[in-house]
Design an enzyme around this catalytic site. Sequence first.
Site, mmCIF file in Angstrom:
data_model
loop_
_atom_site.group_PDB
_atom_site.id
_atom_site.type_symbol
_atom_site.label_atom_id
_atom_site.label_comp_id
_atom_site.label_asym_id
_atom_site.label_seq_id
_atom_site.Cartn_x
_atom_site.Cartn_y
_atom_site.Cartn_z
ATOM 1 N N GLY A 11 0.648 -1.129 0.083
ATOM 2 C CA GLY A 11 0.080 0.018 0.073
ATOM 3 C C GLY A 11 0.852 1.368 -0.015
ATOM 4 O O GLY A 11 0.415 2.213 0.694
ATOM 5 N N SER A 12 2.018 1.217 -0.623
ATOM 6 C CA SER A 12 2.757 2.547 -0.689
ATOM 7 C C SER A 12 2.229 3.580 -1.387
ATOM 8 O O SER A 12 2.261 4.701 -1.150
ATOM 9 C CB SER A 12 4.091 2.207 -1.228
ATOM 10 O OG SER A 12 4.206 1.862 -2.587
ATOM 11 N N MET A 53 -5.022 -6.470 -6.603
ATOM 12 C CA MET A 53 -4.572 -7.356 -7.390
ATOM 13 C C MET A 53 -5.696 -8.487 -7.715
ATOM 14 O O MET A 53 -5.692 -9.696 -7.919
ATOM 15 C CB MET A 53 -3.538 -8.285 -6.999
ATOM 16 C CG MET A 53 -2.217 -7.609 -6.543
ATOM 17 S SD MET A 53 -1.722 -6.701 -7.995
ATOM 18 C CE MET A 53 -0.923 -7.865 -9.050
ATOM 19 N N ARG A 54 -7.034 -8.141 -8.000
ATOM 20 C CA ARG A 54 -8.215 -8.864 -8.338
ATOM 21 C C ARG A 54 -8.740 -8.043 -9.702
ATOM 22 O O ARG A 54 -8.853 -6.955 -9.816
ATOM 23 C CB ARG A 54 -9.125 -8.892 -7.628
ATOM 24 C CG ARG A 54 -8.827 -9.495 -5.910
ATOM 25 C CD ARG A 54 -8.374 -10.831 -6.008
ATOM 26 N NE ARG A 54 -9.218 -11.683 -6.529
ATOM 27 C CZ ARG A 54 -8.831 -12.947 -6.933
ATOM 28 N NH1 ARG A 54 -7.717 -13.347 -6.384
ATOM 29 N NH2 ARG A 54 -9.998 -13.794 -7.165
ATOM 30 N N HIS A 110 -1.211 1.960 -12.854
ATOM 31 C CA HIS A 110 -0.290 0.796 -13.496
ATOM 32 C C HIS A 110 1.020 1.108 -13.853
ATOM 33 O O HIS A 110 1.277 2.185 -14.276
ATOM 34 C CB HIS A 110 -1.070 0.384 -14.982
ATOM 35 C CG HIS A 110 -0.657 -0.800 -15.612
ATOM 36 N ND1 HIS A 110 -0.782 -2.079 -15.132
ATOM 37 C CD2 HIS A 110 0.329 -0.922 -16.403
ATOM 38 C CE1 HIS A 110 -0.331 -2.778 -15.804
ATOM 39 N NE2 HIS A 110 0.568 -2.189 -16.786
ATOM 40 N N ASP A 119 -6.368 -2.970 -17.613
ATOM 41 C CA ASP A 119 -5.536 -2.008 -17.746
ATOM 42 C C ASP A 119 -5.933 -1.035 -19.137
ATOM 43 O O ASP A 119 -5.101 -0.542 -19.931
ATOM 44 C CB ASP A 119 -4.059 -2.436 -17.871
ATOM 45 C CG ASP A 119 -3.762 -3.093 -16.573
ATOM 46 O OD1 ASP A 119 -4.163 -2.724 -15.685
ATOM 47 O OD2 ASP A 119 -3.147 -4.226 -16.583
ATOM 48 N N GLU A 127 5.180 6.958 -9.429
ATOM 49 C CA GLU A 127 3.877 6.737 -8.985
ATOM 50 C C GLU A 127 3.246 7.590 -7.750
ATOM 51 O O GLU A 127 2.207 8.022 -7.603
ATOM 52 C CB GLU A 127 3.689 5.123 -8.574
ATOM 53 C CG GLU A 127 3.807 4.208 -9.802
ATOM 54 C CD GLU A 127 3.781 2.678 -9.588
ATOM 55 O OE1 GLU A 127 2.519 2.492 -8.944
ATOM 56 O OE2 GLU A 127 4.470 2.034 -9.954
HETATM 57 C C1 GRF Z 1 2.282 -0.377 -7.994
HETATM 58 O O1 GRF Z 1 3.586 -0.406 -8.780
HETATM 59 C C2 GRF Z 1 0.964 -0.197 -8.772
HETATM 60 O O2 GRF Z 1 1.256 0.473 -9.832
HETATM 61 C C3 GRF Z 1 0.793 -1.561 -9.279
HETATM 62 O O3 GRF Z 1 1.031 -2.528 -7.872
HETATM 63 C C4 GRF Z 1 1.972 -1.817 -7.245
HETATM 64 C C5 GRF Z 1 1.426 -1.564 -5.980
HETATM 65 O O4 GRF Z 1 2.352 -1.046 -4.883
HETATM 66 N N1 GRF Z 1 -0.561 -1.594 -9.658
HETATM 67 P P1 GRF Z 1 1.616 -0.531 -3.501
HETATM 68 O O5 GRF Z 1 1.018 -1.421 -2.989
HETATM 69 O O6 GRF Z 1 1.098 0.842 -3.815
HETATM 70 O O7 GRF Z 1 3.192 -0.247 -2.763
#
Ligand code: GRF
Length: 215
Positions: free
Chosen positions: A13-14, A92-93, A111, A147, A176
């Site tokens: 969840g960064s 991731m679903r 993404h 995506d 990001e």
């Molecule tokens: C990130 O690279 C995001 O783009 C992708 O999954 C990763 C999630 O990282 N969909 P985090 O959990 O936000 O650290």
Amino acid sequence: MSHDITVLISGRGSNMQAIHRACENGTLQAKVTHVISNVTNAGGLEYARHHGINTTVVNHKEYSNREAFDQALIEAIDCSTPAQLVLLAGFMRRLTVEFTQHYQHRLLNIHPSLLPRHPGLNTHARAIEASDRWHGCTVHYVNEALDGGPVIARAVVPIKNGDNVDSLSARVLAAEHKLYPTVVQMCLHGTVACQDSHVKVNDKAALNPLLYYYH
Ligand code: GRF
């Protein structure tokens, strides 16, 4: 008007944390009011709880099919004050059409590639393998195509000589963390909108997605 955000995560969840920090320091005028995960021990849940954010786990393993899981997710998201934006941040679903239509125009994803290049998984390895010179991340509205929803903005980073997956993913992740809060601020405060599957910036059709370079 309150600008409440719900964030869906599956892991550390960064990105959610970057968005929360931007809210705290005022660069993003919004509030992360709810963090939901499909993974019971997702690292990001701990951060959310520590910062007093409401958290919910909707474990996909407890549902017999995608439709039932997505319905439970909708109920969890809508149980409190409806969020103005729902953000996928490492969630991731794959989501059903019912889900994406329910949140049409208020569901965003980040993404880790310059979409439409490298949709799906392992984007950093694929960019290196393809000898791409540039890589980055994309924030887009989510529709039923994986995506594939309308792109709002991309952030570009260089691929440097000697880069490996770790060094490149760290560079993209830093991008990001800048791009997602920036785009969320624009979506919540009127600069960016989506109409008939087209992104509009300042009320005009955006011919190209917004582009940022982070070196
Ligand atoms: C990130 O690279 C995001 O783009 C992708 O999954 C990763 C999630 O990282 N969909 P985090 O959990 O936000 O650290």
